[in-house]
Design an enzyme around this catalytic site. Structure first.
Site, PDB file in Angstrom:
ATOM      1  CG  ASP A  80      -1.847   1.186   1.277  1.00 34.51           C
ATOM      2  OD1 ASP A  80      -1.692   2.112   0.439  1.00 34.51           O
ATOM      3  OD2 ASP A  80      -2.736   1.205   2.136  1.00 34.51           O
TER       4      ASP A  80
ATOM      5  CG  ASN B 280       5.853  -0.554 -12.958  1.00 36.31           C
ATOM      6  OD1 ASN B 280       5.907  -0.049 -14.076  1.00 36.31           O
ATOM      7  ND2 ASN B 280       4.812  -1.283 -12.561  1.00 36.31           N
TER       8      ASN B 280
ATOM      9  CE1 TYR C 287       1.841   8.867 -15.508  1.00 38.91           C
ATOM     10  CE2 TYR C 287       1.415   9.400 -17.812  1.00 38.91           C
ATOM     11  CZ  TYR C 287       1.982   8.578 -16.853  1.00 38.91           C
ATOM     12  OH  TYR C 287       2.689   7.468 -17.249  1.00 38.91           O
TER      13      TYR C 287
ATOM     14  CE  LYS D  33       4.952   7.874 -13.554  1.00 43.38           C
ATOM     15  NZ  LYS D  33       5.517   6.781 -12.740  1.00 43.38           N
TER      16      LYS D  33
ATOM     17  CB  THR E 223      -0.865  -2.593 -19.814  1.00 39.97           C
ATOM     18  OG1 THR E 223      -1.544  -1.386 -19.436  1.00 39.97           O
ATOM     19  CG2 THR E 223       0.564  -2.279 -20.201  1.00 39.97           C
TER      20      THR E 223
END
Length: 250
Positions: free
Chosen positions: A65, A93, A158, A162, A193
């Site tokens: 978590d 990841n 997002y 990153k 994915t």
């Protein structure tokens, strides 16, 4: 042992129950690492572990978590225990990638994205890198994104998270590199994915902007991650490696 081999090393892969993380876990195990598959979904995690074991690899599931500093530190401790006292390779990841207009982003989602994409890697590195440095060796690979390099409408939250991870990669290379810990990042482009299935034609349209003209398979991104984790990349430190089909090159 060849430069790509990882026999005898313990690798912790976060977000390893599906997609790029699962492909990375499988590849690292194939190359000899004892892989700690970290994720929230025990059922999916155990399935990834079973697949690795069926192919003769070594893997264990570690519940993760990553939403608070305390839980991240707990994961680090459990990983060290499951790894027989150490973690040699850390693959950050796990993350989330919501898209949408800035004014429509829920307030709590801003916190969630930064908690998972920035703070969790920070706390994991803080917990695990010093021991790597004390042993004189280790490898950390952060999974970033191509949209950390250029502006894309709807991806401000997002992409910015990153971009922070890219800077952390370079700062950690400067901090831990002199003591034998290599820190690098991979910037995937659109990848097909389980999580991106819902993007449909939008994924293909984004991929069409790159010379490769198609989305990546998770295994293709895993190869880049495994390279940076291996001794084949022994002189690579602080690099942010595009694995985006050439999108950021054009």
């Amino acid at each position: 042992m060849g430069p790509f081999e990882l026999t005898g090393r313990v690798a912790l892969v976060t977000g390893a129950t599906s997609g790029i993380g699962a492909a990375t876990a499988a590849l690292l195990a194939e190359r000899g690492a004892h892989v700690l598959v970290a994720g929230r979904d025990r059922t999916r995690g155990e399935a990834v572990v079973a697949g690795i074991r069926d192919r003769g690899g070594r893997a264990d599931f570690v519940a993760a978590d990553l939403r608070t500093a305390e839980s991240v530190r707990q994961l680090a401790g459990e990983a060290v225990g499951a790894g027989g006292g150490r973690v040699d390779i850390l693959v950050n990841n796990a993350g989330v990638y919501p898209f949408g207009p800035t004014e429509q982003v829920p307030r709590d989602e801003v916190d969630t994205v930064y908690d998972l994409n920035v703070k969790a890697p920070f706390h994991l590195v803080a917990a695990l890198a010093p021991a790597m440095a004390a042993r004189g060796h280790g490898a950390i690979v952060n999974v970033s994104t191509m949209v950390a390099e250029y502006g894309v409408s709807g991806m401000a939250l997002y992409g910015s998270s990153k971009a922070a991870l890219n800077l952390l990669t370079k700062a950690w290379a400067a901090e831990f590199g002199p003591r034998g810990v290599r820190v690098n990042a991979v910037e995937p482009g659109p990848t097909r994915t389980e999580s991106t299935v819902g993007m449909g034609e939008a994924l293909d349209a984004l991929a069409a902007e790159a010379p490769a003209g198609r989305p990546a398979a998770p295994e293709e991104i895993a190869e880049a991650i495994a390279y940076l984790a291996s001794d084949a990349a022994s002189f690579v430190q602080g690099a942010v490696l595009p694995a985006d089909g050439g999108r950021t090159a054009v």
